[in-house]
Design a protein around this motif. Sequence first.
Motif, PDB file in Angstrom:
ATOM      1  N   PRO A 168      -4.649 -17.599  11.336  1.00  0.00           N
ATOM      2  CA  PRO A 168      -5.149 -17.792   9.967  1.00  0.00           C
ATOM      3  C   PRO A 168      -5.670 -16.477   9.398  1.00  0.00           C
ATOM      4  N   VAL A 169      -5.266 -16.164   8.171  1.00  0.00           N
ATOM      5  CA  VAL A 169      -5.637 -14.902   7.534  1.00  0.00           C
ATOM      6  C   VAL A 169      -6.449 -15.188   6.278  1.00  0.00           C
ATOM      7  N   HIS A 170      -7.563 -14.475   6.128  1.00  0.00           N
ATOM      8  CA  HIS A 170      -8.362 -14.544   4.915  1.00  0.00           C
ATOM      9  C   HIS A 170      -8.368 -13.169   4.258  1.00  0.00           C
ATOM     10  N   ALA A 171      -8.306 -13.171   2.938  1.00  0.00           N
ATOM     11  CA  ALA A 171      -8.294 -11.927   2.170  1.00  0.00           C
ATOM     12  C   ALA A 171      -9.391 -11.965   1.125  1.00  0.00           C
ATOM     13  N   ALA A 172      -9.920 -10.787   0.806  1.00  0.00           N
ATOM     14  CA  ALA A 172     -10.998 -10.697  -0.169  1.00  0.00           C
ATOM     15  C   ALA A 172     -10.482 -10.734  -1.599  1.00  0.00           C
ATOM     16  N   ALA A 173      -9.286 -10.188  -1.855  1.00  0.00           N
ATOM     17  CA  ALA A 173      -8.814 -10.066  -3.236  1.00  0.00           C
ATOM     18  C   ALA A 173      -7.295  -9.923  -3.263  1.00  0.00           C
ATOM     19  N   PRO A 174      -6.672 -10.285  -4.381  1.00  0.00           N
ATOM     20  CA  PRO A 174      -5.232 -10.041  -4.533  1.00  0.00           C
ATOM     21  C   PRO A 174      -4.940  -8.546  -4.671  1.00  0.00           C
ATOM     22  N   TYR A 175      -3.813  -8.141  -4.152  1.00  0.00           N
ATOM     23  CA  TYR A 175      -3.398  -6.740  -4.201  1.00  0.00           C
ATOM     24  C   TYR A 175      -2.748  -6.465  -5.556  1.00  0.00           C
ATOM     25  N   ALA A 176      -3.577  -6.136  -6.535  1.00  0.00           N
ATOM     26  CA  ALA A 176      -3.081  -5.878  -7.883  1.00  0.00           C
ATOM     27  C   ALA A 176      -4.119  -5.065  -8.646  1.00  0.00           C
TER      28      ALA A 176
ATOM     29  N   MET B 197      -2.186  -7.265   3.703  1.00  0.00           N
ATOM     30  CA  MET B 197      -1.146  -8.111   4.274  1.00  0.00           C
ATOM     31  C   MET B 197      -0.083  -8.360   3.227  1.00  0.00           C
ATOM     32  N   THR B 198       1.175  -8.112   3.614  1.00  0.00           N
ATOM     33  CA  THR B 198       2.287  -8.430   2.733  1.00  0.00           C
ATOM     34  C   THR B 198       3.066  -9.610   3.308  1.00  0.00           C
ATOM     35  N   THR B 199       3.882  -9.361   4.336  1.00  0.00           N
ATOM     36  CA  THR B 199       4.627 -10.467   4.955  1.00  0.00           C
ATOM     37  C   THR B 199       3.898 -11.071   6.150  1.00  0.00           C
TER      38      THR B 199
ATOM     39  N   ALA C  40      -6.977  -7.118   1.134  1.00  0.00           N
ATOM     40  CA  ALA C  40      -6.147  -7.638   0.052  1.00  0.00           C
ATOM     41  C   ALA C  40      -4.844  -8.198   0.608  1.00  0.00           C
ATOM     42  N   ALA C  41      -4.262  -9.112  -0.164  1.00  0.00           N
ATOM     43  CA  ALA C  41      -2.945  -9.678   0.141  1.00  0.00           C
ATOM     44  C   ALA C  41      -2.194  -9.810  -1.170  1.00  0.00           C
ATOM     45  N   SER C  42      -0.889  -9.963  -1.069  1.00  0.00           N
ATOM     46  CA  SER C  42      -0.086 -10.078  -2.291  1.00  0.00           C
ATOM     47  C   SER C  42      -0.548 -11.277  -3.111  1.00  0.00           C
ATOM     48  N   PRO C  43      -0.468 -11.185  -4.436  1.00  0.00           N
ATOM     49  CA  PRO C  43      -0.906 -12.311  -5.265  1.00  0.00           C
ATOM     50  C   PRO C  43      -0.237 -13.621  -4.907  1.00  0.00           C
TER      51      PRO C  43
END
Length: 313
Positions: free
Chosen positions: A54-62, A209-211, A302-305
């Motif tokens: 399981p992955v958690h991200a703080a914000a979208p990568y944008a 994280m992307t893929t 961050a992770a992709s939107p």
Amino acid sequence: MRSWWRDLADLVLPAECGGCGRPRAVLCDRCRTALSGGAPRRVRSAPEPRGLPPVHAAAPYADEVRAVLLAHKERGALALARPLGEALAGAVRAGLGAAARGRPGSRGGTGTAAHAPVLLVPVPSARRAVRARGHDPARRIAYAAADELRRTGVPAAVLAALRQRRPVADQSGLGSRQRTANVAGALGVVPGCARLLRRGRVVLVDDLMTTGATLAEAARAVRAAQGPPGPETEPAERGRKASSNSRPAFVYLSETGEGSGQRRTPPPAWSGADRQPGRTAKEAGGEHVGAAPGVVCAAVVAASPDAFGIHRN
């Protein structure tokens, strides 16, 4: 020397915001809010690589977040490590909390495992990239995140346990399946680190994280080292002379420890119900008896939107 000059320039020259370029601010209030103003969320990639925790991200990568990460990684804006680490710490807390709610008594649940130290294991950058940039971005952010977690009462440390076993191609132009094939078997655990990985709740950390292919490969390498003796675990590597490419990993307790080569005291050994004699692996929540909680989760800045899509949360 490059890092020293950058740090000195940050102190002497007027700073500008790493996100929008506004002068006299390392990170302005608007960009800081974009980075860590929202609640970290569970993110998923599609397709999701096998073995991805399981992955958690703080914000979208944008927008501002993308600019901040690139400024830290590619332009050497090292002062941004602190706010990036604070954002990563929030994602780590979210991942640990989700694990505690979802699997009581196992892998970071409500039992003794929940009191084990948290080991932030950064995904290693390619050596050529570290040489070109003059620093390892994910590791530097991990130091700052560990500092923030300890400040709020979470017993956290950074364990640089992973290394690249072989070169990989640049992933920027690859699709998800190509990335998975590119990194398959590329990571391993530094000799001597398997016992340290069994002493706490392992959280894999990275800046982006992307893929999810690299995080899945990192999880595979850590799980192989934590499992029963096998071709990729510590006993198989014991007795091999460490080369210059397999330096022992240290437990870093501070952001300022990067590159110092100073060995720190490892976290206390994990102990409790799953170490009681006579318990089976099934009774211990499916883990190996006497083993650490394993890879609890992963956390990224961050992770992709698309990874934040509601239909996959």
